[in-house]
Structures are given as structure tokens and as C-alpha cells.
Design an enzyme around this catalytic site. Structure first.
Site, PDB file in Angstrom:
ATOM      1  N   LYS A 293      22.700 -26.493   3.210  1.00 29.65           N
ATOM      2  CA  LYS A 293      21.524 -27.088   2.555  1.00 29.65           C
ATOM      3  C   LYS A 293      20.448 -26.019   2.324  1.00 29.65           C
ATOM      4  CE  LYS A 293      23.364 -31.215   3.338  1.00 29.65           C
ATOM      5  NZ  LYS A 293      23.825 -32.220   2.418  1.00 29.65           N
TER       6      LYS A 293
HETATM    7  C1  LIG Z   1      24.462 -33.352   3.254  1.00 25.58           C
HETATM    8  C2  LIG Z   1      24.326 -34.739   2.830  1.00 25.58           C
HETATM    9  C3  LIG Z   1      24.100 -35.798   3.739  1.00 25.58           C
HETATM   10  C4  LIG Z   1      24.006 -35.615   5.235  1.00 25.58           C
HETATM   11  O1  LIG Z   1      24.882 -34.752   5.767  1.00 25.58           O
HETATM   12  P1  LIG Z   1      24.971 -34.309   7.300  1.00 25.58           P
HETATM   13  O2  LIG Z   1      26.133 -33.383   7.261  1.00 25.58           O
HETATM   14  O3  LIG Z   1      25.222 -35.527   8.110  1.00 25.58           O
HETATM   15  O4  LIG Z   1      23.704 -33.652   7.708  1.00 25.58           O
HETATM   16  C5  LIG Z   1      23.904 -37.054   3.225  1.00 25.58           C
HETATM   17  N1  LIG Z   1      23.940 -37.299   1.914  1.00 25.58           N
HETATM   18  C6  LIG Z   1      24.157 -36.322   1.008  1.00 25.58           C
HETATM   19  C7  LIG Z   1      24.145 -36.675  -0.437  1.00 25.58           C
HETATM   20  C8  LIG Z   1      24.384 -35.018   1.434  1.00 25.58           C
HETATM   21  O5  LIG Z   1      24.627 -34.058   0.532  1.00 25.58           O
END
Ligand SMILES: *Cc1c(COP(=O)(O)O)cnc(C)c1O
Length: 374
Positions: free
Chosen positions: A181
Site C-alpha cells: 500500500k
Molecule cells: C488491501 C485491501 C484491503 C485490506 O487488506 P489487508 O491485507 O487486510 O490489510 C481491503 N480492501 C481493498 C480493496 C484492498 O486493496
């Protein structure tokens, strides 16, 4: 691999901040937790921020706090990461999918109202790949039908629509800090809201059902351990302090790709929609309509053979076997999502990707396209 799909950007400042926590007695529920939450709420512009151990946990707690459960329906997009739909199901509710707009790749506005039933409780939109296009209009539809908007902003930290930051559109919104992210805490997530009561419920749910300020062994509801440690929070504080630099670096990498891939009519290259300031999460190009899924997969293989990591973000959520089976979804249900999904190629994308590396990726992609017979 020569060029990775994503890489975290950790400087000595992050390492120092984590080390400082490790030398302290407060590894969890210490001072770094409220510091990270306050900095995050301030950056987005909400009253409250509640840190949790993943973006998935953040979404799940939003469902629970909003009172979503058995028998309820939540409208969402099938073109997203699986956690969006999973957390609706984890709460016992049913995800009701709405096909996407081929330009924005977010839910198609014209199709949302037809999906609303007497059981609909909430809309869970996603700024997919960081693009906030049309979010104001989605919120208008929700308001008209008195539905809660829970905003899955996990891909869009720092994006804005007409000057309004992502994460402020929903009643609650969520962010995620996995290493791919915009900012990372290793693992982590954040819930944002202006509503004190919802924030308090989330604080309680993440910490074994303890009320804010109650004693350690008194539990007022069924709770979880979704706490984010101070080690992670210290990392997050430094990462967040660098968000403008991070956003600018990612914009620069996106521009290298846009310049080098411009004018190739075999590709649809992403651009910022009108009124949008995109905080780029990934850089996903699409093959033109006349390419098949098989040809796309061959191109992915050919690029990988040159030690360049690429991926197919996202396969349609409604066609994941456990979801298709439980809700009776099948191919053809959401044709735009399916057509887009078949032709996507996520290219390497991270803060410190260099211009000459982008050139290597583009050359490999063009070579693979040249070798593909239509
Ligand atoms: C990354 C992401 C999440 C959450 O991901 P985690 O790996 O649990 O932190 C939720 N929704 C979207 C659209 C994502 O790209």
C-alpha cells in the site's frame, strides 16, 4: 526477479522509530497508538481514527459497528480485492454486486439503484487502484435511500475528489497498511469516522470488548483482538509523515509509464479522471478489447520470463468459487467486470522505481505484445 511488483520504502527514520519502541516497555497499547491515530485523523480530516491489525479487520469492525448482520444486504463492487466481499460475509450479510464503469472501474452509478432492496443496509464502494471518481454521486444515492456508506479506501490513501479527501465520504472508512500500500506498518489498518459512538464501538471491538477506559477484565460485548502494536504504529507515524513525498514519487512513476506507453493502441493506459487527484496504488494497464484472456495470460508469462513481476489485478470476486457457489453467481453476471478483468496487467509499481527500470518493463511488455498474434 529483476523488477518486483511492489516494494516498501523504509528509511533510517522508520528503523529508528521502531528501535525506539523496542527499547521501551510499551510494545502494545502504549503512546504510539494514540499518536498514530491522531496523526491519521488529522491528515484525512475526520474526528476519530481507530487503528487495527489489518484493513480486513477494519472493514469487518465497520460492518459490526454499523449493525450489519444476518439477513442484511450490502451493495459492493465485484472488481476489488477479496476482503471487501469477505468482510460482508464475515458479518453474516450478503454481498450484492453491481457491475463497474469501464472508465473509472468503480461501481457504475446507473446500476446501483436497481440493486437496492428492502434488505439493503449499506453501500461499500471501493476507490479501486486509488481512483475516487464519482464518489460524491454514490453518496447521494445512499443518502436518498437512507443507506450507510462504508468506504473501502484501502487502495486510496491521499487521493481526493474535487479537493475532498478519500476517507471522508463514508459514515465510516477504512485504510490498510500491507507492504504494497501507499504507506505500510507491515500489517495494519485504520477505521475513520466523525461519529464518536461508532468510534467507541470499534475501540471496544478491537480490544476484547472492553469499553474505552474500563478495567482490563471487564468486557461489555463480544470482542476480538485486532489491536495494532506500538511497533507497527511507530512505523506508521513515520510513513504517514512522508505521505506527500510518497505520493509525489508514485505520481512520477505513473507519469514515466504514461509517457512511455502513450500512443500504443494495443493498450489502455490509466489516467486521472476529471476532478481526481489520484494517489497511485498500482499501475494497471489493460489490453485493447480484441485481446482474449488467454493472450493476456501469455503476455503475463512472457514478461515474467524476463524476470519482471506482473499480475492480473483483479479476477472478478463473484467468480471466486466459494462466493459463486454460495450466492449462485456465474460467468456473464457482470460483463464489464469480467471483460476488464480478462485484460488487465498490473505492472511493477513502487516509490523508488527508477525511470530506466520503467523503460525495461515497457520494452518487455511491448516485446510480448509484438509476439502475440491476434
Ligand atoms: C488491501 C485491501 C484491503 C485490506 O487488506 P489487508 O491485507 O487486510 O490489510 C481491503 N480492501 C481493498 C480493496 C484492498 O486493496
Amino acid at each position: 526477479m529483476r523488477i518486483h511488483l511492489s516494494r516498501p520504502d523504509i528509511t533510517e527514520a522508520e528503523i529508528d522509530a521502531v528501535t525506539e519502541v523496542l527499547r521501551s516497555p510499551d510494545l502494545s497499547l502504549g503512546p504510539k497508538l494514540p499518536e498514530f491515530e491522531a496523526a491519521f485523523a488529522k491528515y484525512i480530516g475526520t474526528n476519530y481514527a481507530v487503528a487495527v491489525n489489518s484493513g480486513t479487520s477494519a472493514l469487518f469492525l465497520c460492518m459490526l459497528a454499523a449493525g450489519i448482520g444476518e439477513g442484511d444486504e450490502v451493495i459492493t463492487t465485484p472488481f476489488t480485492f477479496i476482503a471487501t466481499a469477505n468482510t460482508i460475509m464475515m458479518a453474516g450479510a450478503r454481498p450484492v454486486f453491481v457491475d463497474i464503469d469501464p472508465e473509472t472501474l468503480n461501481m457504475a452509478l446507473a446500476k446501483i439503484e436497481a440493486a437496492i432492496t428492502g434488505k439493503t443496509k449499506a453501500i461499500l464502494p471501493v476507490e479501486v487502484f486509488g481512483n475516487p471518481a464519482d464518489f460524491d454521486k454514490i453518496c447521494q444515492i445512499a443518502e436518498k435511500h437512507k443507506l450507510t456508506v462504508i468506504e473501502d479506501s484501502c487502495e486510496a490513501l491521499g487521493s481526493a475528489l474535487n479537493g475532498k479527501k478519500v476517507g471522508t465520504f463514508g459514515k465510516m472508512s477504512t485504510f490498510a497498511f500491507y507492504p504494497n500500500k501507499q504507506i505500510t506498518t507491515g500489517e495494519g489498518g485504520m477505521i475513520l469516522t466523525d461519529d464518536e459512538e461508532l468510534a467507541d464501538i470499534c475501540v471496544s471491538l478491537r480490544n476484547q470488548g472492553r469499553a474505552r477506559g474500563s478495567t482490563w477484565l471487564s468486557h461489555e460485548r463480544l470482542g476480538y483482538n485486532y489491536r495494532l502494536s506500538d511497533i507497527n504504529c511507530a512505523l506508521g507515524i513515520v510513513q504517514l509523515s512522508r505521505i506527500e513525498e510518497i505520493k509525489a514519487n508514485r505520481k512520477k512513476v505513473a507519469q514515466y509509464y504514461q509517457q512511455m506507453l502513450a500512443g500504443d493502441d494495443r493498450l489502455i493506459v490509466p489516467a486521472e479522471s476529471q476532478g481526481c487527484d489520484v494517489s497511485w496504488f498500482v499501475f494497471v494497464v489493460r489490453l485493447a478489447e480484441n485481446y482474449s484472456r488467454q493472450q493476456r495470460d501469455n503476455i503475463l508469462q512472457a514478461v515474467r520470463a524476463r524476470e519482471i513481476q506482473v499480475s492480473n489485478y483483479f479476477p472478478p470476486v463473484h467468480l471466486q468459487p466459494f462466493i459463486a457457489e454460495q450466492f449462485g453467481c456465474s460467468e456473464g453476471d457482470f460483463p464489464v467486470t469480467e471483460s476488464v478483468s480478462e485484460r488487465t496487467i498490473a505492472l511493477p509499481f513502487y516509490n523508488n522505481l527508477k525511470e530506466d527500470e520503467v523503460a525495461i518493463v515497457c520494452e518487455a511488455l511491448k516485446q510480448a505484445l509484438d509476439e502475440t498474434r491476434l
